[in-house]
Design an enzyme around this catalytic site. Structure first.
Site, PDB file in Angstrom:
ATOM      1  N   HIS A  37      10.216 -14.829  39.016  1.00 28.84           N
ATOM      2  CA  HIS A  37       9.667 -13.190  38.756  1.00 28.84           C
ATOM      3  C   HIS A  37       9.689 -12.947  40.402  1.00 28.84           C
ATOM      4  O   HIS A  37       9.795 -11.419  40.268  1.00 28.84           O
ATOM      5  CB  HIS A  37       8.870 -13.319  38.078  1.00 28.84           C
ATOM      6  CG  HIS A  37       8.537 -13.300  36.664  1.00 28.84           C
ATOM      7  ND1 HIS A  37       8.122 -14.592  36.009  1.00 28.84           N
ATOM      8  CD2 HIS A  37       9.344 -13.377  35.486  1.00 28.84           C
ATOM      9  CE1 HIS A  37       8.302 -14.631  34.577  1.00 28.84           C
ATOM     10  NE2 HIS A  37       9.098 -14.050  34.389  1.00 28.84           N
ATOM     11  N   MET A 184      13.062 -22.871  36.984  1.00 30.53           N
ATOM     12  CA  MET A 184      11.093 -22.145  36.516  1.00 30.53           C
ATOM     13  C   MET A 184      11.490 -21.403  35.005  1.00 30.53           C
ATOM     14  O   MET A 184      12.553 -20.617  35.547  1.00 30.53           O
ATOM     15  CB  MET A 184      10.592 -21.166  38.040  1.00 30.53           C
ATOM     16  CG  MET A 184      10.339 -21.992  39.051  1.00 30.53           C
ATOM     17  SD  MET A 184       9.479 -20.955  40.524  1.00 30.53           S
ATOM     18  CE  MET A 184       9.505 -22.434  41.720  1.00 30.53           C
TER      19      MET A 184
HETATM   20  P1  AMP Z   1      11.703 -13.507  31.779  1.00 35.69           P
HETATM   21  O1  AMP Z   1       9.955 -13.199  31.989  1.00 35.69           O
HETATM   22  O2  AMP Z   1      11.579 -14.764  31.016  1.00 35.69           O
HETATM   23  O3  AMP Z   1      12.216 -12.345  30.619  1.00 35.69           O
HETATM   24  O4  AMP Z   1      12.252 -13.264  32.643  1.00 35.69           O
HETATM   25  C1  AMP Z   1      12.110 -12.199  33.418  1.00 35.69           C
HETATM   26  C2  AMP Z   1      13.436 -11.933  34.209  1.00 35.69           C
HETATM   27  O5  AMP Z   1      13.167 -13.353  35.276  1.00 35.69           O
HETATM   28  C3  AMP Z   1      14.947 -11.920  34.043  1.00 35.69           C
HETATM   29  O6  AMP Z   1      15.867 -11.536  34.341  1.00 35.69           O
HETATM   30  C4  AMP Z   1      15.118 -13.506  34.414  1.00 35.69           C
HETATM   31  O7  AMP Z   1      16.487 -14.006  34.085  1.00 35.69           O
HETATM   32  C5  AMP Z   1      14.422 -13.616  35.648  1.00 35.69           C
HETATM   33  N1  AMP Z   1      14.044 -15.097  36.024  1.00 35.69           N
HETATM   34  C6  AMP Z   1      13.001 -16.186  35.222  1.00 35.69           C
HETATM   35  N2  AMP Z   1      13.552 -16.966  35.066  1.00 35.69           N
HETATM   36  C7  AMP Z   1      13.854 -17.091  36.493  1.00 35.69           C
HETATM   37  C8  AMP Z   1      14.301 -18.225  37.904  1.00 35.69           C
HETATM   38  N3  AMP Z   1      14.011 -19.345  37.720  1.00 35.69           N
HETATM   39  N4  AMP Z   1      14.980 -18.150  38.615  1.00 35.69           N
HETATM   40  C9  AMP Z   1      15.504 -16.432  38.894  1.00 35.69           C
HETATM   41  N5  AMP Z   1      14.927 -15.418  37.781  1.00 35.69           N
HETATM   42  C10 AMP Z   1      14.547 -15.687  36.343  1.00 35.69           C
END
Ligand code: AMP
Length: 283
Positions: A37, A184
């Protein structure tokens, strides 16, 4: 850094920023922030004069029996991490403000949401596109950043934005991994130490597929078999899907090429993890 819970207040603030000619960048998240994030936030910092991060565990994208109730939440810790990454405003609405009584409007992207996670999580992407559309209307960003970790989600959001003429530039960001390769994810917090070790089979299998591809292997069925064998060898792992698809259309491919997406969803114990790579790309 400001924390805003009210939809109306966020919308008024965004309107004021726009009136001042300020460029707004948005990073939508479900919180329990990690370095993945933070990488989106740091990039967002450089793309907008105002950086907004939303933190909202969106009930509409969880199915019955999924982990909505147990999804990790820690707004205090998230606030520290967001402030360090340069966030100006955290938008953390209540579900009752996002979906008040009488709510009945949804955004649906069709073909792209059928395979992969759309197949195993019916209704998931309808929840995602709806909340992202609502966030765009509330935060009024010029640009919004999403991670390639959720590859299909990024493709679906690009499609929605283009199809519905939303004036938001979508930026896709590389997957951030732990030193040992594990992608992650907030859901990694569910893993026991033994499961955390087992979970390495996802990134290892992707690495193996890439090595075979670089060695000249182009048979998608064979590449898939190798990945399945590697993951199946891990007793704690149960495959949801292993698929090779075109990185843009998400259509299945028989012959792999540089533009082939390898996408995995695997349950480690009770925790469902996803990971992916594009065979011709570094990350
Ligand atoms: P989430 O909180 O899991 O809904 O993720 C929020 C945003 O962060 C989304 O656009 C995800 O694709 C991105 N995201 C989550 N994990 C990663 C990661 N390991 N690397 C890059 N982006 C991530």
């Amino acid at each position: 850094m400001e924390i805003i819970e009210s939809v109306k207040e966020m919308q008024s603030l965004a309107t004021a920023f726009r009136a001042e000619g300020k460029r707004i960048a948005l990073v939508p998240t479900m919180g329990y922030l990690h370095e993945g994030h933070a990488s989106l936030m740091r990039e967002g910092r450089s793309l907008g004069e105002i950086l907004v991060a939303s933190i909202f565990v969106n009930p509409a994208q969880f199915g019955a029996g999924e982990d909505f109730d147990s999804y990790p939440r820690d707004l205090e810790r998230d606030s520290r991490l967001a402030a360090e990454a340069g966030v100006d405003v955290i938008f953390a609405p209540r579900a009752s403000d996002m979906y008040p009584p009488g709510y009945q409007s949804w955004v649906d992207v069709e073909r792209l949401t059928l395979p992969l996670c759309g197949g195993s999580r019916p209704g998931h992407f309808r929840g995602v596109t709806t909340v992202v559309c609502k966030l765009f209307n509330i935060v009024m960003p010029h640009t919004a950043l999403f991670g390639k970790k959720d590859y299909q989600q990024l493709a679906v959001i690009r499609r929605m934005t283009a199809d519905l003429n939303m004036a938001v530039e979508i930026v896709g960001m590389p997957i951030v991994r732990e030193a040992d390769g594990l992608a992650m994810s907030s859901r990694n917090a569910y893993l026991t130490p033994a499961e955390r070790e087992s979970a390495l089979c996802l990134s290892r299998a992707l690495g193996e597929a890439r090595t075979l591809f670089r060695g000249g292997e182009r048979d998608a069925a064979l590449l898939r078999e190798k990945i399945v064998a590697l993951i199946t060898a891990e007793p704690a792992a149960r495959i949801d899907y292993v698929e090779l698809r075109d990185m843009e259309t998400l259509d299945e491919v028989a012959a792999a090429n540089e533009r082939t997406l390898v996408a995995l969803a695997v349950k480690i114990g009770k925790t469902r993890l996803i990971d992916n790579c594009v065979l011709g790309e570094e990350n």
